[in-house]
Design an enzyme around this catalytic site. Structure first.
Site, PDB file in Angstrom:
ATOM      1  N   HIS A 267       1.049  -1.130   0.087  1.00 14.72           N
ATOM      2  CA  HIS A 267      -0.009  -0.099  -0.058  1.00 14.72           C
ATOM      3  C   HIS A 267       0.845   1.156   0.036  1.00 14.72           C
ATOM      4  CE1 HIS A 267      -3.413   2.815   1.080  1.00 14.72           C
ATOM      5  NE2 HIS A 267      -3.995   1.845   0.658  1.00 14.72           N
ATOM      6  N   ASP A 318      -8.370  -4.894  -0.567  1.00 11.73           N
ATOM      7  CA  ASP A 318      -8.544  -5.841  -1.405  1.00 11.73           C
ATOM      8  C   ASP A 318      -8.232  -7.085  -1.289  1.00 11.73           C
ATOM      9  OD1 ASP A 318      -9.650  -3.868  -3.302  1.00 11.73           O
ATOM     10  OD2 ASP A 318      -7.516  -3.385  -3.930  1.00 11.73           O
TER      11      ASP A 318
END
Ligand SMILES: CC(=O)SCCNC(=O)CCNC(=O)[C@H](O)C(C)(C)COP(=O)(O)OP(=O)(O)OC[C@H]1O[C@@H](n2cnc3c(N)ncnc32)[C@H](O)[C@@H]1OP(=O)(O)O
Ligand SMILES: O=C([O-])CC(=O)C(=O)O
Length: 381
Positions: A267, A318
């Site tokens: 991320h 996700d």
């Protein structure tokens, strides 16, 4: 003017926002001051939308009026529904179909205007935002039904945003577990600072373009595999592992050896596990437990452990949304449109904020091309 190059705008502050904040070291996410864990547990998606768009949590009667006004906007104009049918029959990619539909909605929105004052009118934009957010689920469910040879199911006004979507998708009212799990997933995906798709919406709005254009830009940006598109790639990976003789570690080793990225990990802002992945991981485990099939959760947990050990990378939102949606029976290629269905609320909130204090967003590139070349006319080249 600084000449420091920040590739991918990493860490660059470009706006002030009251909407959401991420503490990437602590793994903390807040929407307008409220912890994501509290909202996921106790707030509905409609409450979160109200919070994002209107600045505070609604009282009961405010929430009722807001939810009703959204539910009343669920129906699609016949022409838009025909477009959805055409796209489904042409087997269009679901995110591409959604992008086309969001753009098309503006033709039937009574508040559509392209004059500079009109586009920033807050009240009109809240109405437009309500319509866009209410109609995306109807379009998506209809698209999925038509491409499977079924007739679209008309929306119901008596169901929540989450329950109504599942009802339209399956032509069956969801039970409480499904409706609550889906509502929680919508809450978790509603906003996330200046992620790429939100930023894309803001860039579009900053030119004093209109809300439908901003949301259309955002849908296109969310689709990519480095952003929202990763959720479906996670599920493809889990299924590939399940269908192969490889254990999750071997699959990950092969992917990394081939220089591929493992979807659902890493991320730009979090240096630790994404708090939304924690919540969705628990949901995924609960669903597996209830179904007597812990395979998807266990495979995911094994990958999480191995990616942490070998790459020092933690899962993002996700990663566990994939096995959660799969166990809810949702088709894999609509995971990203479902993300868009929720994030529409955040995109709209950021566009409203952008219009309040607008300045054109326009960074620079360092020019590294040629200079002083002598122009040779076409006939002489
Ligand atoms: C809702 C969301 O958008 S959440 C993100 C969804 N996207 C994904 O899950 C796709 C996989 N993840 C990624 O590609 C990245 O982690 C991103 C795009 C999310 C963040 O990227 P950035 O902040 O630009 O990090 P960057 O790409 O510079 O990666 C840093 C290092 O970690 C590695 N890395 C990052 N993510 C992964 C991954 N998922 N698998 C393997 N390696 C990875 C990179 O190869 C790079 O290594 P290097 O320095 O040796 O080259
Ligand atoms: O913030 C980001 O860059 C990506 C993300 O997790 C999101 O959009 O939810």
């Amino acid at each position: 003017m600084s000449d420091e190059l920040k590739r991918g705008l990493e860490g660059v502050l470009v706006a002030e926002s009251e909407l959401s904040h991420i503490d990437g070291d602590e793994g903390r996410l807040i929407y307008r001051g409220y912890e994501i864990e509290d909202l996921a547990r106790d707030a509905t998606y409609e409450e979160v939308l109200y919070l994002l768009w209107h600045g505070e949590l609604p009282e009961r009667d405010e929430l009722k009026a807001f939810s009703t006004s959204m539910a009343e906007e669920r129906e699609l104009d016949d022409v838009v529904l025909d477009t959805v049918r055409d796209l489904a029959e042409a087997d269009e990619n679901p995110m591409a179909a959604l992008r086309t539909v969001v753009s098309h909605l503006s033709a039937f929105d009574e508040d559509t205007t392209f004059d500079a004052e009109g586009v920033t009118d807050r009240e009109a934009n809240v109405r437009k935002g309500r319509r866009i957010t209410a109609k995306i689920p109807t379009a998506l469910a209809a698209f999925n039904r038509v491409r499977n040879g079924n007739e679209p199911v008309s929306p119901r006004e008596d169901l929540s945003h989450a329950a109504n979507f599942l009802y339209m998708l399956n032509d069956e009212e969801p039970d409480d577990v499904l409706a609550e799990t889906f509502d929680m997933a919508l809450v978790l995906h509603a906003d996330h600072g200046l992620n790429a798709s939100t930023f894309s919406a803001m860039v579009t709005a900053s030119t004093l373009s209109d809300l439908h254009s901003a949301v259309t830009s955002a849908v296109g940006t969310l689709a990519g595999s480095l952003h929202g598109g990763a959720n479906q790639n996670v599920m493809k990976m889990l299924k590939e592992i399940d269908d192969s003789d490889l254990d999750p570690k071997e699959w990950v080793d092969t992917a990394l050896d081939e220089g591929r990225r493992v979807a659902g990990f890493g991320h730009r802002v979090y240096n630790v596990k994404d708090p939304r992945a924690k919540i969705l991981g628990e949901k995924s485990e609960e669903l597996g437990e209830a179904a007597g099939d812990r395979r998807w959760y266990e495979m995911s947990a094994a990958i999480e452990e191995y990616m942490g050990e070998t790459k020092g990378l933690a899962p993002n939102v996700d990663f566990y949304s994939a096995s959660t949606y799969y166990q809810m029976g949702i088709p894999i290629d609509i995971y990203t449109p479902i993300f868009a269905m929720s994030r529409a609320g955040g995109w709209i909130a950021h566009v409203l904020e952008q219009y309040e204090d607008n300045r054109l967003i326009r960074p620079r590139a360092r020019y590294v091309g040629d200079e002083d070349l002598e122009f040779v006319p076409l006939d002489e080249r």
